[in-house]
Motif scaffolding. Structure first.
Motif, PDB file in Angstrom:
ATOM      1  N   LEU A 101    -134.462 -37.568 -26.638  1.00 51.43           N
ATOM      2  CA  LEU A 101    -134.959 -36.595 -25.657  1.00 51.43           C
ATOM      3  C   LEU A 101    -134.502 -35.173 -25.997  1.00 51.43           C
ATOM      4  N   SER A 102    -133.280 -35.051 -26.544  1.00 52.09           N
ATOM      5  CA  SER A 102    -132.749 -33.711 -26.820  1.00 52.09           C
ATOM      6  C   SER A 102    -133.534 -33.014 -27.923  1.00 52.09           C
ATOM      7  N   GLU A 103    -134.363 -33.785 -28.639  1.00 52.99           N
ATOM      8  CA  GLU A 103    -135.159 -33.188 -29.721  1.00 52.99           C
ATOM      9  C   GLU A 103    -136.555 -32.784 -29.257  1.00 52.99           C
ATOM     10  N   LYS A 104    -136.819 -32.896 -27.937  1.00 49.27           N
ATOM     11  CA  LYS A 104    -138.161 -32.584 -27.421  1.00 49.27           C
ATOM     12  C   LYS A 104    -138.441 -31.087 -27.304  1.00 49.27           C
ATOM     13  N   GLY A 105    -137.371 -30.265 -27.333  1.00 45.54           N
ATOM     14  CA  GLY A 105    -137.595 -28.824 -27.198  1.00 45.54           C
ATOM     15  C   GLY A 105    -136.310 -28.121 -26.835  1.00 45.54           C
TER      16      GLY A 105
ATOM     17  N   ALA B 213    -129.907 -28.891 -22.452  1.00 43.03           N
ATOM     18  CA  ALA B 213    -129.491 -29.716 -21.310  1.00 43.03           C
ATOM     19  C   ALA B 213    -128.791 -30.998 -21.748  1.00 43.03           C
ATOM     20  N   LEU B 214    -129.241 -31.570 -22.860  1.00 44.15           N
ATOM     21  CA  LEU B 214    -128.796 -32.920 -23.226  1.00 44.15           C
ATOM     22  C   LEU B 214    -127.964 -32.984 -24.501  1.00 44.15           C
ATOM     23  N   ALA B 215    -127.771 -31.832 -25.158  1.00 45.41           N
ATOM     24  CA  ALA B 215    -127.047 -31.852 -26.435  1.00 45.41           C
ATOM     25  C   ALA B 215    -125.660 -32.466 -26.282  1.00 45.41           C
ATOM     26  N   GLU B 216    -125.162 -32.996 -27.372  1.00 46.81           N
ATOM     27  CA  GLU B 216    -123.815 -33.570 -27.384  1.00 46.81           C
ATOM     28  C   GLU B 216    -122.822 -32.516 -26.908  1.00 46.81           C
TER      29      GLU B 216
ATOM     30  N   ALA C  70    -130.673 -33.504 -10.018  1.00 42.44           N
ATOM     31  CA  ALA C  70    -129.870 -32.311  -9.729  1.00 42.44           C
ATOM     32  C   ALA C  70    -130.111 -31.218 -10.775  1.00 42.44           C
ATOM     33  N   GLY C  71    -129.039 -30.618 -11.298  1.00 43.84           N
ATOM     34  CA  GLY C  71    -129.188 -29.493 -12.218  1.00 43.84           C
ATOM     35  C   GLY C  71    -129.972 -29.840 -13.461  1.00 43.84           C
ATOM     36  N   LEU C  72    -129.851 -31.092 -13.887  1.00 46.78           N
ATOM     37  CA  LEU C  72    -130.568 -31.531 -15.084  1.00 46.78           C
ATOM     38  C   LEU C  72    -132.087 -31.556 -14.834  1.00 46.78           C
ATOM     39  N   ARG C  73    -132.474 -32.017 -13.644  1.00 40.21           N
ATOM     40  CA  ARG C  73    -133.895 -32.035 -13.260  1.00 40.21           C
ATOM     41  C   ARG C  73    -134.444 -30.608 -13.257  1.00 40.21           C
ATOM     42  N   GLU C  74    -133.655 -29.678 -12.732  1.00 42.75           N
ATOM     43  CA  GLU C  74    -134.117 -28.288 -12.664  1.00 42.75           C
ATOM     44  C   GLU C  74    -134.216 -27.656 -14.054  1.00 42.75           C
ATOM     45  N   GLN C  75    -133.221 -27.932 -14.891  1.00 41.73           N
ATOM     46  CA  GLN C  75    -133.225 -27.366 -16.250  1.00 41.73           C
ATOM     47  C   GLN C  75    -134.429 -27.854 -17.043  1.00 41.73           C
ATOM     48  N   LEU C  76    -134.767 -29.137 -16.860  1.00 47.51           N
ATOM     49  CA  LEU C  76    -135.851 -29.729 -17.646  1.00 47.51           C
ATOM     50  C   LEU C  76    -137.212 -29.511 -16.987  1.00 47.51           C
ATOM     51  N   GLY C  77    -137.179 -29.141 -15.698  1.00 50.37           N
ATOM     52  CA  GLY C  77    -138.430 -28.886 -14.994  1.00 50.37           C
ATOM     53  C   GLY C  77    -139.236 -30.137 -14.711  1.00 50.37           C
TER      54      GLY C  77
END
Lengths: 85, 148
Positions: free
Chosen positions: A38-42, A48-51, A9-16
């Motif tokens: 994963l949140s440190e990848k860019g 998208a994934l930050a706390e 969903a939205g997470l897939r779109e945000q991360l591309g």
């Protein structure tokens, strides 16, 4: 170890990306640890994934809490709170 | 028990009939969710969706006397007025059928991996989860509500 990571969903779109196989560093042993890694990848990964972001997690298609362990070959999914029905 | 996650539509009366055949069935409660106002696309997590719904139905069957149950949830592109979801529960008496049907719907809203994207004239937007849905599921925790 390698795990399969999926985004929806939205997470897939945000991360591309719908997901990928990734090789984890030794210190990552829980689904919460994987999220942190994963949140440190860019930038888009961080936003998208930050706390504090509402992200649900599943390991091998079971909804789990961040402390749930992961092992080689697991399918780990990250997604927003669900909105079906 | 029938669980189906499908793009196509369903026929309420045909589905109710299928779970009403046993002589000891005295009640079938059903719920149909319908798309309101805005066209939408529903995404889901194939595999997990079916097992999550199965677990919800099993939980309901442990709490109430469920003789048979059908859950159908659609995905893909849906228009206003389209049916989205069907929950139908067959039981001997209405109390069990009503309670199990409502429980399954409440849990499906918070546990089954579906996501709605609404297509407004100004653009598309993912629907935000609502706290009221968590509260609706939460009220089933603690002492089981007895069917009368």
């Amino acid at each position: 170890m390698k795990v399969k990571v999926l985004f929806f969903a939205g997470l897939r779109e945000q991360l591309g990306t719908p997901g990928e196989e990734i090789e984890l560093p030794g210190g990552v042993t829980t689904v919460g640890g994987l999220r942190q890694f994963l949140s440190e990848k860019g930038n888009s990964w961080k936003s998208a994934l930050a706390e504090g972001k509402l992200v649900r997690m599943a390991v091998n298609q079971d909804m789990v809490q961040p402390g749930a362990p992961i092992k080689a070959g697991d399918e780990v999914a990250f997604f927003p709170p669900v909105t079906g029905g | 028990m029938k669980i189906s996650v499908q793009p196509g539509d369903f026929d309420l009366s045909a589905e109710v009939k299928k779970i009403s055949g046993e002589k000891t069935v005295g009640a079938v409660a059903s719920f149909v969710g319908v798309v309101r106002e805005v066209p939408m696309t529903l995404e889901h997590y194939p595999g997990m969706t079916e097992s999550a719904i199965r677990r919800i139905v099993e939980e309901a069957s442990g709490r109430w006397k469920v003789m048979d149950c059908t859950v159908i949830h659609r995905y893909g592109a849906l228009q206003p007025g389209d049916q989205i979801v069907l929950v139908a529960v067959a039981s001997a008496h209405r109390g069990d059928a009503f309670a199990a049907c409502e429980f399954i719907m409440d849990y499906l809203k918070t546990q089954a991996p579906f996501w709605k994207k609404e297509h407004h004239p100004g653009g598309a937007a993912w629907v935000e989860a609502r706290a009221s849905d968590d509260q609706a599921a939460g009220r089933w925790q603690g002492p089981t509500r007895k069917a009368s």
